[in-house]
Design a protein around this motif. Structure first.
Motif, PDB file in Angstrom:
ATOM      1  N   UNK A 228      -0.370  -5.648   3.898  1.00 37.31           N
ATOM      2  CA  UNK A 228      -1.823  -6.171   2.444  1.00 37.31           C
ATOM      3  C   UNK A 228      -1.944  -5.865   1.802  1.00 37.31           C
TER       4      UNK A 228
ATOM      5  N   UNK B 272      -4.072   5.235  12.442  1.00 40.46           N
ATOM      6  CA  UNK B 272      -3.985   6.058  11.073  1.00 40.46           C
ATOM      7  C   UNK B 272      -3.353   7.799  12.148  1.00 40.46           C
TER       8      UNK B 272
ATOM      9  N   UNK C  76      -5.861   1.160  12.530  1.00 41.58           N
ATOM     10  CA  UNK C  76      -6.242   1.060  10.899  1.00 41.58           C
ATOM     11  C   UNK C  76      -6.072  -0.184  10.487  1.00 41.58           C
ATOM     12  N   UNK C  77      -6.335  -1.577  11.537  1.00 40.66           N
ATOM     13  CA  UNK C  77      -7.199  -3.093  11.645  1.00 40.66           C
ATOM     14  C   UNK C  77      -8.175  -2.912  12.239  1.00 40.66           C
ATOM     15  N   UNK C  78      -9.100  -3.870  11.798  1.00 42.55           N
ATOM     16  CA  UNK C  78     -10.368  -4.046  12.632  1.00 42.55           C
ATOM     17  C   UNK C  78     -10.619  -5.220  12.549  1.00 42.55           C
TER      18      UNK C  78
ATOM     19  N   UNK D 206     -10.487  -8.016  10.626  1.00 38.79           N
ATOM     20  CA  UNK D 206      -9.185  -7.751   9.564  1.00 38.79           C
ATOM     21  C   UNK D 206      -8.529  -9.375  10.070  1.00 38.79           C
TER      22      UNK D 206
ATOM     23  N   UNK E  38      -1.035  11.098   3.209  1.00 35.78           N
ATOM     24  CA  UNK E  38      -1.760  10.279   3.651  1.00 35.78           C
ATOM     25  C   UNK E  38      -1.972   8.953   2.432  1.00 35.78           C
ATOM     26  N   UNK E  39      -2.985   9.911   1.141  1.00 34.69           N
ATOM     27  CA  UNK E  39      -3.410   8.696   0.390  1.00 34.69           C
ATOM     28  C   UNK E  39      -2.332   8.365  -0.510  1.00 34.69           C
TER      29      UNK E  39
ATOM     30  N   UNK F 111      -0.808   4.928   1.026  1.00 32.46           N
ATOM     31  CA  UNK F 111      -1.846   4.259   1.130  1.00 32.46           C
ATOM     32  C   UNK F 111      -2.024   2.894   0.248  1.00 32.46           C
TER      33      UNK F 111
ATOM     34  N   UNK G 219       1.285  -0.659  -3.263  1.00 34.45           N
ATOM     35  CA  UNK G 219      -0.161  -1.901  -4.715  1.00 34.45           C
ATOM     36  C   UNK G 219       0.814  -1.195  -5.445  1.00 34.45           C
TER      37      UNK G 219
ATOM     38  N   UNK H  56      -2.129  14.058  -3.967  1.00 32.72           N
ATOM     39  CA  UNK H  56      -3.723  14.323  -2.912  1.00 32.72           C
ATOM     40  C   UNK H  56      -3.416  14.259  -1.486  1.00 32.72           C
TER      41      UNK H  56
ATOM     42  N   UNK I 122     -14.387   8.068   7.553  1.00 31.78           N
ATOM     43  CA  UNK I 122     -14.715   8.926   8.192  1.00 31.78           C
ATOM     44  C   UNK I 122     -16.082  10.021   8.282  1.00 31.78           C
TER      45      UNK I 122
ATOM     46  N   UNK J 151     -11.744   9.962   0.621  1.00 30.63           N
ATOM     47  CA  UNK J 151     -10.500   9.112   0.161  1.00 30.63           C
ATOM     48  C   UNK J 151     -10.320   7.611  -0.546  1.00 30.63           C
ATOM     49  N   UNK J 152     -11.578   8.694  -1.446  1.00 27.00           N
ATOM     50  CA  UNK J 152     -11.384   7.679  -2.906  1.00 27.00           C
ATOM     51  C   UNK J 152     -12.184   6.062  -2.769  1.00 27.00           C
TER      52      UNK J 152
ATOM     53  N   UNK K  74     -13.604  -0.065   5.453  1.00 31.46           N
ATOM     54  CA  UNK K  74     -14.325  -1.175   4.939  1.00 31.46           C
ATOM     55  C   UNK K  74     -15.396  -1.741   5.215  1.00 31.46           C
TER      56      UNK K  74
END
Ligand SMILES: Cc1cc2nc3c(=O)[nH]c(=O)nc-3n(C[C@H](O)[C@H](O)[C@H](O)COP(=O)(O)OP(=O)(O)OC[C@H]3O[C@@H](n4cnc5c(N)ncnc54)[C@H](O)[C@@H]3O)c2cc1C
Ligand code: FES
Lengths: 402, 123
Positions: A20, A43, A63-65, A68, A305-306, A309, A313, A332, B45, B64-65, B81
């Motif tokens: 992504x 997830x 994780x995709x909806x 998406x 996890x964070x 994610x 980037x 975190x 969530x 989760x920011x 999203x």
């Protein structure tokens, strides 16, 4: 030079976020995502929480909806990468890498992102790790298998009282399972949180009536073909119908040994602070990787996890040769146990001074700050989201409050 | 209009979770004394946005920011999203009221809730 074909190995949080991020950053070349699970990206954190207790269904983990797109990528799910042949390139000639899959397919790419995460560490066979009724929890399929055995009244012993073990214990006790935990070290979570805070967090078990045996290693599991108990080194025998080994994870990098991609002693892919490995055209991100951490002056693997994610980037920018995306945010993670939300951020190395800024450790509602001199370097909150997020923002900035 | 709380109940620069609606809402009071009301539960969530960090008229989810624009409900970046549902707020005589939206809420999976008003004063 923008690559023409990017292959992402690992189709989970970090792999999906990389795909992504590449598209968001304007990459419009070919993109292939390889994943060895049969599932599209899902997830993992709910596997020990809401999915294990049945609140969430498998489709809730996607994780995709629906709206998406598939990121205009070729998704090869159910395929494992087994080999990586790195072309080193030459001045003026871009490197070309070959990723070999388990069915013999060879993918030729000018950029490869390794996002293969980690696998659960298993109890060795000589200790009874292969008996029926012995589980680990890393994947959706693991969670389905475990969930089926967590029937009310059954006896569950968790080997390892780390975050995942503690979460499973909390969830299972909510389901009416008779739970106990065993932990080889004297204080659970002392590694990530320090002994004082680790003991306070582990105190949640006692507060909810879950027995916790610390400081005694497991001698072995008992049972002929089906596990029927856990034997400790001091002779204690805990009867069990189900055993879960929550003894950490190992980076899923065995297939990279000997490829020239540098691995750390612990088997994680060593990368710089942008996720680039020493091999041009190969990046690594998420649980499989250990990025250079300037604070520690070492490669450091976060299993959060964070980070899986957000760091993609940075990788996308580095891979596409764009202005660096610096992730200054402190590492975190969070954990949910017995209805208490634990949150931790920062870089703790062990010699910090601890202060409790709100609540109390004994009360299980502490906001604890770790200081190096006048600088708060890490913060832990037990059910303190508001204060936690404020302190998280002040990490690394000298304060007179110390 | 639904009565939510007294303005004084909300610390400037913070949010307050109000549970007399179903699903619960969060009342935010910015440093400029603007008041916004949105559904309290993050769309990703189960986290209470009232616990989030308020910056201007954006709130950052405490888990989760992802950040939500309190004026429109729009979300800035994953993991969330979907935008969060907003409600039209009004402050009258130091009391916070809201016209509760009749749109479907964007609640995360596994969180129960409906648009119905649970209890409290409706005018
Ligand atoms: C039960 C559980 C609960 C958790 N709870 C929390 C939490 O509360 N908070 C938190 O911060 N973190 C939590 N975590 C950690 C978090 O889920 C991980 O940090 C995150 O999943 C890392 O993402 P990743 O994409 O790097 O790796 P992974 O999610 O491990 O994904 C890697 C993917 O690559 C695949 N793969 C591996 N090798 C190959 C290969 N050779 N070829 C193709 N595919 C391959 C794997 O099968 C997997 O699908 C939890 C983890 C677990 C297991
Ligand atoms: S719960 Fe809000 S972003 Fe995840």
């Amino acid at each position: 030079m923008s690559p023409r074909h990017v292959v992402v190995v690992g189709a989970s949080l970090a792999g999906h976020a990389t795909a992504r991020a590449l598209r968001d950053a304007g990459y419009d070349g070919a993109l292939t995502i390889v994943g060895d699970e049969q599932h599209r990206p899902y997830d993992r954190p709910p596997l020990s929480k809401g999915f294990l207790d049945g609140t969430l269904a498998a489709e809730d983990l996607a994780l995709e909806d629906a709206d998406d797109t598939d990121l205009a990528a070729t998704w090869l799910v159910g395929h494992r990468a087994v080999g990586l042949d790195v072309g080193l390139g030459a001045p003026g000639v871009a490197a070309t890498h070959c990723v070999t899959l388990d069915d013999g397919t060879v993918l030729v790419a000018d950029a490869v992102v390794l996002a293969t995460g980690a696998r659960a560490r298993r109890l060795p066979a000589h200790l009874g790790g292969d008996l029926a009724g012995v589980h680990t929890l890393r994947t959706l399929d693991d969670a389905l298998a475990l969930r089926a055995e967590l029937v009310p009244g059954s006896r569950l012993v968790l080997v390892g009282a780390g975050f995942v073990g503690a979460e499973i214990a909390a969830t299972a006790s909510k389901l009416g399972v008779d739970v106990s935990l065993v932990e080889a070290s004297t204080t659970p979570l002392a590694g990530p949180l320090g002994a004082e805070v680790g003991a306070a967090v582990a105190g949640l078990h006692a507060a909810h009536g879950t027995p916790l045996y610390c400081g005694v290693p497991v001698a072995g599991l008992t049972g002929a073909t089906q596990v029927d108990g856990v034997l400790l080194d001091d002779g204690t025998h805990l009867p069990a119908d189900v055993v879960v080994a929550g003894i950490g994870s190992v980076p899923a990098t065995d297939w990279l040994v000997g490829t020239g991609v540098p691995l750390t002693d612990a088997g994680a892919v060593a990368a710089d602070a942008d996720g680039a490995t020493a091999v041009p055209g190969v990046w690594a991100v998420g649980d499989c990787s250990a990025w250079w951490d300037g604070d520690r002056a070492a490669h450091h693997r976060t299993e959060h996890w964070n980070d899986a994610l957000v760091r993609p980037r940075t990788v996308a920018a580095s891979l596409l040769g764009l202005a660096p995306v610096v992730t200054t945010a402190a590492p975190y993670f969070w954990s949910d146990q017995y209805g208490v939300r634990l949150q931790f951020a920062g870089r703790r190395t062990g010699d910090e001074v601890l202060t409790v800024e709100a609540g109390s450790l004994e009360g299980g509602d502490a906001l604890a700050v770790y200081w190096r001199g006048h600088v708060p370097v890490a913060v832990l909150g037990m059910g303190q989201p508001k204060l936690f997020n404020r302190w998280k923002r002040s990490l690394g900035v000298a304060s007179v409050a110390a | 209009m639904h009565h939510l709380c007294a303005l004084d109940d909300v610390v400037p620069g913070e949010g307050l979770r109000v549970t007399t609606t179903s699903p619960p809402v969060a009342v935010f009071r910015t440093d400029d004394d603007e008041v916004y009301v949105v559904d309290d539960t993050c769309t990703h969530q189960d986290a209470s946005l009232a616990d989030g960090y308020l910056e201007g008229c954006w709130v950052e989810c405490p888990l989760h920011e992802s950040r939500f624009d309190l004026r429109t409900g729009a979300v800035d970046q994953p993991p969330a999203k979907r935008g969060v549902r907003t409600h039209a707020a009004q402050v009258v005589d130091g009391q916070v009221w809201a016209e509760l939206s009749t749109d479907a809420p964007n609640l995360p999976p596994g969180v129960a809730g409906s648009t119905a008003v649970a209890s409290g004063v409706t005018a």
